[in-house]
Design an enzyme around this catalytic site. Structure first.
Site, mmCIF file in Angstrom:
data_model
loop_
_atom_site.group_PDB
_atom_site.id
_atom_site.type_symbol
_atom_site.label_atom_id
_atom_site.label_comp_id
_atom_site.label_asym_id
_atom_site.label_seq_id
_atom_site.Cartn_x
_atom_site.Cartn_y
_atom_site.Cartn_z
ATOM 1 N N LYS A 1 44.590 42.796 47.331
ATOM 2 C CA LYS A 1 43.603 43.462 46.479
ATOM 3 C C LYS A 1 42.994 44.594 47.270
ATOM 4 C CE LYS A 1 41.849 42.810 42.334
ATOM 5 N NZ LYS A 1 42.556 42.148 41.235
HETATM 6 N N1 GLU Z 1 44.563 44.117 38.664
HETATM 7 C C1 GLU Z 1 45.401 43.237 37.916
HETATM 8 C C2 GLU Z 1 45.099 41.797 38.284
HETATM 9 O O1 GLU Z 1 44.033 41.473 38.740
HETATM 10 C C3 GLU Z 1 46.859 43.620 38.013
HETATM 11 C C4 GLU Z 1 47.436 43.627 39.389
HETATM 12 C C5 GLU Z 1 48.834 44.221 39.475
HETATM 13 O O2 GLU Z 1 49.378 44.604 38.468
HETATM 14 O O3 GLU Z 1 49.340 44.278 40.611
HETATM 15 O O4 GLU Z 1 45.884 40.924 38.052
#
Ligand code: GLU
Length: 418
Positions: free
Chosen positions: A109
């Site tokens: 993240k």
């Molecule tokens: N931000 C989204 C999540 O929390 C998508 C993450 C992604 O597609 O890598 O799952």
């Protein structure tokens, strides 16, 4: 966790659920220590000159939690509350999420603690490029692949891809959630919301719910919440209340989910949407409905307000929206909770499809994307439900985490890491 407050952090929430599942699996303490901490944490300085003429210094983070199952994967959020602990927690959530969905990624993240919704477009662009410039060394299609999250979108991904390309040559597979015009995938924008709806459809028969008798409340009418509402409406469900960070509305006769999405996309506040009654955020929680979709920030359903909820099912669109105490209160009330770690996986699943299409330089049509998304979401749901039956008394949440942890441990063992 000693006491539960409105401000229970994402970190506390995610770690609590991890521990419940690790206890259930009997994961020894030394292995837990490996899974609790991240492989790599990068913190960078992002100085930008804003329209007030002054340089503002923001902090950017990228946390790569666990890569046993594949390249690190996860979104980047722009929000003033972003800090290292939050990013750590959300990175670990991605590790379990990708494992539960059975897609070949680890978890990561990122975030920048900037108030993106108050900044000009050129300022957001400067922050996006500067952030990419500072973290590019740990990224790449086989290393770590960012995507959109809170307050970031396809445009931000386009700037980041472009910045990466200046150093490495055109590399679309380094980020997902890109615009269609720049090798983004059909269906990616709606994917998280669509994934929630697939799970509603899976859960509905056993709960005796039919779309024509399903009233929906959406907390947070952003990308995830608005797409979920629109697709639920296509099925025949009725949106009866919605909110954004600045206010809430209700209309028992039904709010037009498409018109509300257009209103918000045009810069309007949810509370200003014509033809509905303005209510407070607390009143939104209490609106009688069958399906409540939290799609705002973490910790929004907590010990002090969980009792207000008046729904049969919660499908968690946001990451960690429900604190541990709220989870207990709602479970005691008999509310069926479909947890974030499985419910909102649709986004990262279609990110996987986008990455796979980019690596092949090939594009699938939207129908193919949606069908494949449905197959993966249903499979994950059925596998998790089966676990709750084998291990009586386990919630979907603990069963989902346990399944994710097991898969990560299996990969780590097979590689010889542990
Ligand atoms: N931000 C989204 C999540 O929390 C998508 C993450 C992604 O597609 O890598 O799952």
């Amino acid at each position: 966790m000693a006491d539960d407050r409105a401000e229970v952090s994402n970190f506390e929430i995610v770690n609590h659920y991890f521990d419940l599942a690790a206890d259930r699996l009997g994961v020894p303490e030394d292995i837990r220590a490996v899974l609790r901490s991240a492989y790599r944490e990068v913190q960078v300085q992002i100085p930008v000159r804003l329209s007030d003429g002054k340089i503002h210094v923001y902090s950017g983070y990228r946390v790569q939690h666990n890569g046993a199952r594949g390249p690190y994967k996860g979104g980047i959020r722009f929000h003033p509350e972003v800090d290292l602990d939050e990013v750590r927690a959300l990175a670990s959530l991605m590790t379990w999420k990708t494992a539960i969905a059975g897609i070949p990624f680890g978890g990561a993240k990122g975030g920048v603690n900037c108030p993106a919704d108050e900044l000009e477009r050129s300022e957001v662009q400067a922050i996006s490029r500067s952030f990419m410039d500072k973290i590019e060394k740990v990224l790449g299609p086989t290393r770590d692949i960012p995507a959109p999250d809170v307050n970031t979108n396809a445009q931000v991904m386009a700037w980041m891809m472009d910045e990466y390309g200046k150093l490495h040559g055109h590399t679309p597979a380094v980020v997902t959630g890109k615009p269609i015009s720049l090798e983004g995938s059909y269906g990616r924008e709606a994917a998280t919301g669509r994934g929630l709806v697939y799970l509603y459809r899976e859960a509905a028969p056993s709960l005796g719910l039919t779309p024509s008798e399903t009233r929906v409340v959406v907390q947070g009418y952003g990308n995830v919440g608005s797409w979920a509402a629109r697709i639920m409406q296509q099925l025949g469900c009725r949106l009866v209340a919605a909110s954004d960070a600045r206010g809430a509305i209700r209309h028992d006769g039904g709010i037009d989910a498409d018109a509300l999405a257009e209103h918000v996309a045009a810069g309007g506040r949810v509370a200003e949407f014509p033809g509905a009654e303005e209510i407070s955020p607390e009143e939104l929680l209490a609106v009688e409905c069958e399906v409540f979709i939290p799609a705002a920030l973490g910790g929004m359903i907590h010990a002090q307000n969980a009792d207000l909820l008046n729904c049969r099912v919660i499908i968690e669109g946001a990451n960690s929206p429900t604190t541990p105490r709220a989870d207990e209160i709602l479970t005691e009330k008999g509310v069926f909770i479909v947890p974030d770690v499985m419910a909102n996986a649709g986004g990262v699943v279609v990110s996987y499809f986008e990455w796979a299409q980019n690596l092949q330089h090939f594009r699938w049509d939207e129908r193919e994307v949606n069908d494949k998304l449905g197959t993966i979401m249903r499979r994950a749901y059925r596998e998790v439900v089966a676990r709750t039956k084998e291990d009586e008394g386990t919630s979907l949440r603990v069963a989902a985490y346990a399944m994710g942890i097991e898969r990560v441990l299996e990969a780590a063992r097979t590689r010889g890491y542990i």
